[in-house]
Design a protein around this motif. Structure first.
Motif, PDB file in Angstrom:
ATOM      1  N   TYR A  19       1.318   0.478   0.008  1.00 43.00           N
ATOM      2  CA  TYR A  19       1.187   0.361   1.294  1.00 43.00           C
ATOM      3  C   TYR A  19       0.980   1.626   2.053  1.00 43.00           C
ATOM      4  O   TYR A  19       0.027   1.461   3.000  1.00 43.00           O
ATOM      5  CB  TYR A  19       2.631  -0.275   1.731  1.00 43.00           C
ATOM      6  N   ARG A  23      -2.353   2.376   4.365  1.00 47.60           N
ATOM      7  CA  ARG A  23      -2.212   1.976   5.916  1.00 47.60           C
ATOM      8  C   ARG A  23      -2.579   3.383   6.474  1.00 47.60           C
ATOM      9  O   ARG A  23      -2.876   3.311   7.771  1.00 47.60           O
ATOM     10  CB  ARG A  23      -0.845   1.855   6.155  1.00 47.60           C
ATOM     11  N   ARG A  24      -2.270   4.436   5.891  1.00 47.35           N
ATOM     12  CA  ARG A  24      -2.159   5.664   6.905  1.00 47.35           C
ATOM     13  C   ARG A  24      -3.439   6.163   7.216  1.00 47.35           C
ATOM     14  O   ARG A  24      -4.262   6.094   6.030  1.00 47.35           O
ATOM     15  CB  ARG A  24      -1.167   6.747   5.991  1.00 47.35           C
TER      16      ARG A  24
ATOM     17  N   THR B  24       6.147   4.612   7.371  1.00 48.62           N
ATOM     18  CA  THR B  24       6.001   4.076   8.547  1.00 48.62           C
ATOM     19  C   THR B  24       6.403   4.702   9.556  1.00 48.62           C
ATOM     20  O   THR B  24       6.051   4.459  10.753  1.00 48.62           O
ATOM     21  CB  THR B  24       6.978   2.692   8.443  1.00 48.62           C
ATOM     22  N   ASP B  88      -2.342   5.285  12.003  1.00 50.59           N
ATOM     23  CA  ASP B  88      -2.247   3.898  11.163  1.00 50.59           C
ATOM     24  C   ASP B  88      -3.475   3.012  11.263  1.00 50.59           C
ATOM     25  O   ASP B  88      -4.168   3.141  12.204  1.00 50.59           O
ATOM     26  CB  ASP B  88      -1.186   3.078  11.593  1.00 50.59           C
ATOM     27  N   ARG B  89      -3.902   2.622  10.106  1.00 47.91           N
ATOM     28  CA  ARG B  89      -4.996   1.744  10.047  1.00 47.91           C
ATOM     29  C   ARG B  89      -4.553   0.158  10.166  1.00 47.91           C
ATOM     30  O   ARG B  89      -3.115   0.072  10.296  1.00 47.91           O
ATOM     31  CB  ARG B  89      -5.807   1.860   8.644  1.00 47.91           C
ATOM     32  N   ALA B  91      -2.950  -3.411   9.526  1.00 46.87           N
ATOM     33  CA  ALA B  91      -1.766  -3.465   8.694  1.00 46.87           C
ATOM     34  C   ALA B  91      -1.902  -4.429   7.764  1.00 46.87           C
ATOM     35  O   ALA B  91      -1.462  -4.347   6.482  1.00 46.87           O
ATOM     36  CB  ALA B  91      -0.475  -3.817   9.540  1.00 46.87           C
ATOM     37  N   TRP B  92      -2.692  -5.394   7.802  1.00 46.64           N
ATOM     38  CA  TRP B  92      -2.570  -6.610   7.215  1.00 46.64           C
ATOM     39  C   TRP B  92      -3.147  -6.454   5.635  1.00 46.64           C
ATOM     40  O   TRP B  92      -2.548  -6.876   4.584  1.00 46.64           O
ATOM     41  CB  TRP B  92      -3.311  -7.836   7.688  1.00 46.64           C
ATOM     42  N   ALA B  94      -3.094  -3.576   3.890  1.00 49.59           N
ATOM     43  CA  ALA B  94      -2.161  -2.768   3.011  1.00 49.59           C
ATOM     44  C   ALA B  94      -0.968  -3.580   2.668  1.00 49.59           C
ATOM     45  O   ALA B  94      -0.252  -3.501   1.878  1.00 49.59           O
ATOM     46  CB  ALA B  94      -1.703  -1.668   4.318  1.00 49.59           C
ATOM     47  N   LEU B  95      -0.485  -4.553   4.076  1.00 48.37           N
ATOM     48  CA  LEU B  95       0.997  -5.274   3.693  1.00 48.37           C
ATOM     49  C   LEU B  95       0.597  -6.323   2.532  1.00 48.37           C
ATOM     50  O   LEU B  95       1.477  -6.405   1.756  1.00 48.37           O
ATOM     51  CB  LEU B  95       1.046  -6.220   4.857  1.00 48.37           C
TER      52      LEU B  95
END
Lengths: 120, 173, 630
Positions: A19, A23-24, B24, B88-89, B91-92, B94-95
């Motif tokens: 994740y 995400r980062r 996060t 952050d890029r 979310a979906w 990555a989630l």
């Protein structure tokens, strides 16, 4: 002990690492997430040492099989992974810093992959 | 539920929790510090599982060197101390993928091992680990040392200030 | 003798082919082209006369040409006396037309190919006449169709000429398909394509009827019978000598000739005769009525041709091929005369339209008398040729109404009544034509009179005048048979050749004479009542209907042309959008896929990372499921 606890922990850590990688935007945070993934793997390796040995409990081991005593392959591999992780972080951060020097930014989605993009 | 189990559970919760905070958090520096906590908890897990050398090497190398390196990089790239909101890029994806991977692996492992009890092993002391490393695994050990040398040289080369001069920009920053 | 027979179609064909090799051009080559054309027709005429004079029995000769499996196609030529008389008519008219064209097309730069095409056409018609093999006949038939197309579209300056040529070609083509199928069935059924074999063979009833009806389709197309007659009025866009040769004397008679040749087969099939009879009756009246309201001089003659061929096919339907052939010969003479004379009028006045003509009797005496003879023969005025041949047809039809022949009695009644009505209508429009063109007050020329190749368009003469000698002499030559050919029925040699009954004047001829007098008298009386006005105005509301040929052109357009065009457009669209698109689509799709993949390759780091991890996840899930399943 119930081996499922460290296994599940390792799985969740791995998922968190994935994740984080996806995400980062900051390259350094991506490297931190990669570290999480590597640690998850290490945890699995070390836990496997325990479960595999226990699974071989009633197996008759040959005399020539373990010339150096009981193997700790999981642990040894975990050591190797730690060393590799350290090397990787070193080189990776060198690249990140060089990139920062050129572009004044460390966002991974601003890395130009083509010459025509690099002109901009 | 033995003591070992309780410790494993507690340390596992700490590791996962701080790992979640690493990925996060909106503060760069706090992410690094949460990483320290996570790595430390994992070292604790190693201790409970009996891999003593691995645990202390983890503390030494990972917590002591790698995280420090990461924090240095954070400093050198002039990261903001306070919260930043462009970290952050979307979310979906990555989630989806992260949850899929994590939960999938968890389900797989839980299904494989269920609630079986395993006996704790003999602790993996330095002596025992050393026997293994210099006994059966000496070749990888040597190659790893060469790799470390290569990484060292590579890092130095990559950090040279005159690498950007090819495109006509001035060498100094 | 056999060599003469083979040379008969070969000479004009050769002249035509040679002529096509000549470059179109000016005076020097013009003379050569003209000489070649005239020579071709003259040689054919001489050969025909020699054959007629020499032989009493039918001449035959043949050689095997190609074999299609079990069937042999031969190059057989056979000509009985009847065929030779038809060949005589063809060659005389062809020679007259060639000579006439020298003067009529004196200012046409493309005269050389024209003359060559006329020679080719003559050769093809002679091939049809003298052929003893169905396939050879078909070859001549098709060459005639091709030459007709070329010749109708000869004047490139007329905007309607190409369309008319295509229309003629396509409509006759529709008939020709049936013709080919009919010939094929006959040949396969008889085991050979030679006409003698086909006639001698005992065909089964079903295939025979089918073959005969299909042959009738071809006859309807070539001979401009209902419903394939629509091309003939439009074909008047061609030069007038062509109208004389092709659309009066020869090509349109070819269909009649073919039925004449195959008549023993037709005689055995009452159904085919009934179909032929109905077609003939309808065509007869349709043509005659349409001719009454036309303004264009040549169109009156074209519709008149349609109607007169209806007489010929009607004679065939009632079982008298002799009468049909006799009428064919007289029609060739007087219709060619009429067309050539019409050409003289057009040459003099500069327009086709009757409404712009008038009072030409004083200025064009020769042409006027040619018209009188021709129109009289057309109407059936005794003692001109048309009277005798039309009488034969009417008597044959009257006999058929009494029964006893293969033709059903009702067909006899239909044909007879139509023929009688046709006599009156024919007389009416013939008189109208004569009165409007030659009597009354001369109308002054206006600026927009211009048609085809004629002096009047370029140097308007102060007064119209009779045509030059090269155009006049063919008129005079043709006027002779138009007047006297009917009396040839009294000659025993001619009669037996055609198998005509001996002509006898009986009471039955009074009825047609009365009708003729009625028709002509009605037109004359209207003219006297309103001189200069078009007698057709008396038709009132029927006039536009007749003038448009009963709107059959529109019907044909609606029923055939538009659906075919729509189908062609649909096929073209399918070809472009489905077939071509499929082919080009593979290229386009490949290029697009390549571009897409190239873009995917250029994904930035984060997207690539997502792709890698997603792939790994999917593979892992697949492996887990596979492991669980197995």
């Amino acid at each position: 002990m119930h081996a499922v606890i460290p296994y599940v922990t390792a799985a969740l850590l791995f998922g968190l690492g994935v994740y984080g990688v996806l995400r980062r935007r900051n390259a350094i945070l991506v490297l931190m997430a990669v570290e999480l993934m590597l640690n998850a793997v290490n945890l699995i390796l070390v836990t496997a040492d325990v479960t595999v040995r226990a699974a071989l409990d009633r197996v008759q081991i040959e005399a020539w099989a373990y010339p150096n005593g009981e193997p700790y392959s999981g642990g040894v591999f975990a050591l190797f992974v730690i060393v590799l992780a350290a090397a990787e972080v070193g080189v990776g951060l060198a690249i990140v810093l060089q990139f920062y020097r050129l572009r004044q930014a460390v966002a991974v989605d601003e890395v130009a992959l083509h010459a025509d993009e690099a002109v901009r | 539920m033995t003591v070992a189990d309780a410790l494993l559970l507690a340390l596992g919760v700490i590791a996962v929790g701080s790992g979640a905070l690493v990925v996060t958090s909106t503060h760069l520096v706090r992410a690094g510090l949460y990483l320290v906590i996570s790595l430390g908890a994992i070292a604790g897990l190693y201790l409970v599982l009996g891999a003593e050398l691995v645990a202390w090497v983890q503390v030494l190398v990972y917590v002591g060197a790698v995280v420090v390196l990461l924090l240095f990089a954070v400093m050198l790239t002039r990261a903001p101390i306070g919260p930043s909101d462009d970290l952050d890029r979307p979310a979906w994806p990555a989630l989806l993928v992260g949850a899929g991977v994590g939960l999938g692996l968890a389900v797989l492992l839980a299904d494989a091992f269920r609630w079986t009890v395993y006996a704790l092993p003999e602790p993996g002391t330095a002596q025992r680990m050393g026997e293994q490393i210099f006994g059966g695994w000496v070749l990888p050990f040597e190659i790893i040392s060469i790799l470390l040398l290569a990484a060292l040289i590579g890092a130095i080369v990559l950090s040279r200030p005159d690498i950007g001069a090819r495109t006509g920009e001035p060498a100094e920053d | 003798m056999k060599a003469l027979l083979v040379a008969l179609p070969a000479a004009p064909l050769l002249a035509g082919l040679l002529g096509l090799l000549l470059p179109p051009g000016d005076t020097g080559r013009r003379r050569f082209a003209a000489a070649l054309g005239v020579a071709g027709a003259a040689v054919a005429l001489v050969l025909t006369v020699m054959l007629l004079a020499a032989a009493d029995d039918p001449v035959q000769t043949g050689a095997r040409w190609v074999s299609l499996g079990d069937l042999d196609v031969t190059l057989t030529f056979s000509a009985g006396r009847a065929a030779l008389y038809v060949a005589l008519a063809v060659t005389v008219v062809a020679l007259a037309v060639q000579v006439y064209s020298i003067a009529y097309l004196h200012d046409d730069p493309r005269y050389a190919p024209y003359a060559a095409q006329v020679s080719l056409f003559t050769g093809a018609m002679l091939l049809v006449v003298t052929s003893g093999d169905l396939i050879l006949l078909l070859v001549g038939w098709e060459v005639m169709g091709a030459c007709s197309y070329l010749l109708i579209g000869h004047d490139r300056r007329l905007p309607e000429a190409p369309a008319a040529a295509v229309k003629a070609f396509l409509v006759t083509r529709v008939g020709d398909v049936g013709f080919l199928l009919g010939i094929a069935i006959l040949g396969v059924s008889a085991g050979s394509f030679r006409i003698a074999d086909v006639l001698a063979h005992e065909h089964e009833a079903g295939p025979l009827l089918a073959a005969l009806l299909l042959v009738l389709a071809g006859v309807a197309g070539k001979s401009a019978q209902f419903p394939l007659h629509t091309w003939l009025p439009d074909a008047m866009a061609g030069p007038t000598p062509i109208s004389a040769l092709i659309h009066a004397a020869t090509m349109v008679a070819a269909g009649v000739y073919v039925v004449f040749r195959l008549f023993p087969l037709f005689e055995s099939s009452p159904t085919a005769l009934a179909v032929l009879g109905v077609m003939a009756a309808v065509t007869l009246l349709l043509g005659a009525l349409s001719a009454t309201a036309q303004d264009d001089l040549k169109r009156v003659l074209a519709w008149s041709t349609v109607s007169q061929i209806g007489y010929m096919t009607g004679a065939l339907a009632v079982g008298s091929p002799a009468a049909a052939l006799f009428h064919l010969l007289t029609h060739a003479a007087f219709k060619a005369l009429l067309f050539l004379a019409a050409g003289a009028v057009i040459h003099a006045v500069g327009t086709n339209l009757l409404s712009r003509m008038g009072g030409l009797r004083e200025h064009l005496p020769v042409t006027f008398w040619s018209f009188v003879v021709g129109l009289g023969a057309l109407a059936g005025l005794p003692p001109l040729a048309g009277f005798w041949s039309k009488e034969n047809v009417l008597i044959a039809a009257a006999h058929a109404t009494e029964g006893g022949t293969t033709t059903p009695v009702w067909v006899g009644w239909v044909v007879w009544s139509a023929a009688l009505a046709g006599v009156a209508v024919t007389a009416w429009y013939a008189t109208r034509l004569l009165l409007r063109a030659f009597f009354g007050v001369a109308r002054p020329p206006t600026a927009d009179w211009h048609v085809g190749f004629d002096d009047a368009a370029y140097a308007r003469p102060d007064t119209p005048h009779d045509p030059p000698a090269l155009m006049r002499w063919p008129l005079l030559v043709l006027a002779v048979p138009a007047a006297l050919l009917g009396l040839a029925a009294f000659l025993p040699g001619f009669r037996t050749a055609l198998e005509l009954d001996e002509p006898h004047l009986e009471v039955a001829i009074v009825l047609p004479l009365v009708l003729l007098a009625l028709g002509a008298g009605a037109a004359w009386w209207q003219w006297r009542a309103a001189p200069g006005a078009d007698p057709a105005l008396a038709l009132g509301r029927l006039r536009p209907l007749f003038a448009a040929g009963f709107h059959l052109d529109a019907v044909q357009d609606r029923l055939v042309v538009r659906p075919v065009r729509a189908l062609a457009n649909a096929v073209r669209a399918v070809d472009e959008r489905v077939v071509d698109a499929a082919v080009e689509g593979t290229g386009v799709a490949t290029t697009r896929a390549g571009t897409l993949l190239a873009t995917a390759h250029r994904a930035a780091l984060p997207r690539a990372a997502v792709a890698v991890f997603t792939g790994a996840l999917l593979l892992g899930v697949a492996a887990a499921i596979y492991g669980v399943a197995s």
